[in-house]
Design a protein around this motif. Structure first.
Motif, mmCIF file in Angstrom:
data_model
loop_
_atom_site.group_PDB
_atom_site.id
_atom_site.type_symbol
_atom_site.label_atom_id
_atom_site.label_comp_id
_atom_site.label_asym_id
_atom_site.label_seq_id
_atom_site.Cartn_x
_atom_site.Cartn_y
_atom_site.Cartn_z
ATOM 1 N N GLY A 75 0.789 -1.220 0.000
ATOM 2 C CA GLY A 75 0.000 0.000 0.000
ATOM 3 C C GLY A 75 0.822 1.271 0.000
ATOM 4 N N TRP A 76 2.159 1.157 -0.057
ATOM 5 C CA TRP A 76 3.025 2.333 -0.022
ATOM 6 C C TRP A 76 3.544 2.590 -1.431
ATOM 7 N N ARG A 77 2.964 3.528 -2.129
ATOM 8 C CA ARG A 77 3.347 3.801 -3.512
ATOM 9 C C ARG A 77 4.543 4.748 -3.564
ATOM 10 N N PRO A 78 5.604 4.398 -4.302
ATOM 11 C CA PRO A 78 6.764 5.298 -4.397
ATOM 12 C C PRO A 78 6.401 6.619 -5.063
ATOM 13 N N GLU A 79 6.965 7.710 -4.552
ATOM 14 C CA GLU A 79 6.756 9.004 -5.191
ATOM 15 C C GLU A 79 7.688 9.187 -6.382
ATOM 16 N N THR A 80 8.893 8.623 -6.297
ATOM 17 C CA THR A 80 9.854 8.739 -7.388
ATOM 18 C C THR A 80 10.654 7.443 -7.495
ATOM 19 N N PHE A 81 11.271 7.257 -8.654
ATOM 20 C CA PHE A 81 12.138 6.121 -8.901
ATOM 21 C C PHE A 81 13.513 6.623 -9.334
ATOM 22 N N LEU A 89 16.627 -0.459 -11.322
ATOM 23 C CA LEU A 89 15.570 0.470 -10.911
ATOM 24 C C LEU A 89 15.416 0.386 -9.400
ATOM 25 N N LEU A 90 15.338 1.547 -8.735
ATOM 26 C CA LEU A 90 15.179 1.581 -7.289
ATOM 27 C C LEU A 90 14.120 2.598 -6.907
ATOM 28 N N ALA A 91 13.508 2.371 -5.749
ATOM 29 C CA ALA A 91 12.569 3.341 -5.189
ATOM 30 C C ALA A 91 12.475 3.145 -3.694
ATOM 31 N N ALA A 92 12.398 4.252 -2.959
ATOM 32 C CA ALA A 92 12.116 4.224 -1.525
ATOM 33 C C ALA A 92 10.636 4.525 -1.361
ATOM 34 N N THR A 93 9.893 3.572 -0.844
ATOM 35 C CA THR A 93 8.440 3.702 -0.809
ATOM 36 C C THR A 93 7.907 4.385 0.440
ATOM 37 N N GLY A 94 8.735 4.544 1.456
ATOM 38 C CA GLY A 94 8.245 4.979 2.759
ATOM 39 C C GLY A 94 8.120 3.817 3.714
ATOM 40 N N ALA A 95 8.115 2.595 3.164
ATOM 41 C CA ALA A 95 8.074 1.386 3.989
ATOM 42 C C ALA A 95 9.172 0.407 3.620
ATOM 43 N N ALA A 96 9.745 0.550 2.415
ATOM 44 C CA ALA A 96 10.760 -0.401 1.958
ATOM 45 C C ALA A 96 11.586 0.235 0.852
ATOM 46 N N LEU A 97 12.758 -0.354 0.601
ATOM 47 C CA LEU A 97 13.559 -0.024 -0.570
ATOM 48 C C LEU A 97 13.364 -1.160 -1.562
ATOM 49 N N ILE A 98 12.761 -0.862 -2.699
ATOM 50 C CA ILE A 98 12.519 -1.886 -3.698
ATOM 51 C C ILE A 98 13.457 -1.671 -4.878
ATOM 52 N N ARG A 99 13.753 -2.763 -5.602
ATOM 53 C CA ARG A 99 14.666 -2.647 -6.743
ATOM 54 C C ARG A 99 14.378 -3.749 -7.753
#
Length: 460
Positions: A75-81, A89-99
């Motif tokens: 439920g935490w949508r990244p604001e930027t990638f 590709l990476l993004a900080a979602t506010g709850a996790a670091l996804i890649r």
């Protein structure tokens, strides 16, 4: 659009929403939310969206969908990638670091932050040294910090920590990668942290904001941009009494002054939630995007100008002399366009109905998880639900990584080792307010179709 066609379209959207998994934001509309161009590969573009993401590997000629379920952000949508030169590709979602290391086909949650209960919210990497990553965390009532990676995000080391401060954002000066700015604060104070030696030492600069003295005091300080040419010049946002203020500092974060004065709003303040800002190469023109509008303010101007377009949705990202802008397909027939004259005219680059199904190979999460959703999701953006993956082109490039090359599928790294199709959605409940998924969104959209006519782009 006639009343009858509006009624038919609204009814279709409501029915489809009962069975469509991806949840939408932005007042319930399907919209693009951010633009990311791969460093060194301008033909590769990635658009964050309220319905996951879309990706192009051919300079915008074709776009394929990535559903949110495959991206592992819940439920935490990244604001930027952030799209690195090596294809990561990476993004900080506010709850996790996804890649993702295979062009968006396989996504993993970074175990370093997940295992420690840290909530990454800020992410930065200098173009001159893309293997260096900076991450900030902001979980309240927890130990937060600024973390540095020197190996492209494989490992991280804390360089600044606190039991009381929430670190909201991090930015690196493009002209001097040694200069790092971090914004943060506690329940009673806001601060800028500055390093001139790549995080070895930090200066804490308290921000009193004397222009906003009356309680409740300012909150949500975010450093947003650093000048391309001057490491002492930066921009930030702060909230006060329900308004968002865009501030500029010319002395390395020691003092800030308000620079955004939108027409039709209270002086200095932006009434809508600020999505982001962009600044021209010389620093003399600033764009501020909200959920629905784009403002521009030039040096020496007293008030900002609301641009005629985009309308209904906005974001902005500058690459060289080109400004990429998010828009609303439902209102002016483009979800992404470019402008080279500061927003006076636009060249459409992407329209939501042109979206294609996931182009990833079978066996990857994006293919296996997203493909079953496509026939139900496509009509919500007026795309063709009958397209097959073979009609979308190749998702990858020779240097963009491959699923077999450390694609992040190790379960210990938070990945998905054996993706399986999702379970069927539960039976629909009655009423807009009691339903899940897209139903509330579709109800809002249906109502809006009667209130507001569809408009065509008056100028390109």
């Amino acid at each position: 659009m006639t009343f009858l066609s509006s009624l038919r379209r609204a009814g279709l959207l409501v029915l489809l929403a009962l069975h469509t998994p991806p949840a939408l934001a932005h007042l319930g509309y399907p919209d693009t939310t951010s633009v990311t161009v791969r460093r060194g590969h301008p033909e590769d573009m990635f658009l964050g969206a309220t319905f996951g993401a879309v990706i192009s590997r051919d300079s915008g000629k074709s776009w394929s969908w990535i559903c949110p379920e495959a991206m592992n952000y819940g439920g935490w949508r990244p604001e930027t990638f952030l799209w690195q030169p090596d294809g990561t590709l990476l993004a900080a979602t506010g709850a996790a670091l996804i890649r993702s290391q295979d062009g968006g086909c396989t996504w993993s949650v970074h175990d370093y932050f997940k295992s420690r209960g840290l909530w990454p919210i800020g992410l930065a990497s200098p173009p001159s040294n893309p293997s260096r990553l900076w991450v900030t965390t902001s979980r309240s009532a927890s130990r937060n910090g600024v973390y540095r990676s020197d190996d492209g995000g494989q490992t991280f080391t804390p360089v600044l920590q606190s039991d009381t401060v929430v670190f909201t954002a991090v930015k690196v000066a493009p002209s001097d990668s040694r200069r790092i700015y971090v914004s943060g604060g506690t329940a009673t104070s806001l601060r800028i942290y500055r390093s001139d030696d790549e995080g070895a030492h930090w200066e804490e600069i308290a921000q009193s904001f004397p222009a906003y003295p009356a309680p409740p005091y300012p909150y949500d300080l975010f450093v947003m941009k650093v000048s391309d040419t001057d490491p002492d010049r930066l921009w930030a946002r702060v909230s006060w009494q329900g308004w968002t203020y865009v501030l500029e500092s010319k002395d390395g974060g020691r003092t800030f002054t308000s620079v955004l004065h939108p027409e039709g709003e209270a002086q200095d303040g932006l009434g809508e939630y600020l999505i982001g800002i962009e600044v021209s190469a010389d620093g003399n023109t600033l764009w501020a995007a909200t959920h629905t509008r784009l403002f521009r303010v030039r040096a020496g101007e007293t008030y900002a100008t609301q641009l005629p377009l985009p309308d209904g949705n906005a974001c902005a990202q500058r690459e060289g002399d080109v400004l990429y802008v998010c828009g609303a397909s439902r209102l002016h027939d483009w979800a992404l366009a470019t402008t080279t004259d500061e927003g006076q005219t636009y060249t459409p680059l992407f329209n939501l109905p042109d979206t294609k199904p996931p182009a990833c190979p079978a066996g990857t999460p994006t293919h296996d998880i997203c493909r079953p959703y496509w026939p139900q999701f496509a009509p919500t953006i007026e795309a063709d639900p009958n397209l097959t993956p073979g009609e979308t082109g190749d998702a990858g490039t020779p240097d963009g990584g491959s699923p077999g090359a450390d694609a992040g599928t190790n379960p210990g790294d938070g990945g998905i080792s054996e993706p399986t199709p999702p379970e069927p959605p539960p039976p629909p409940r009655k009423g807009c307010s009691s339903t899940s998924g897209l139903v509330p969104a579709a109800c809002l959209l249906a109502l809006s179709l009667f209130r507001r006519p569809r408009r065509r782009n008056p100028e390109n």
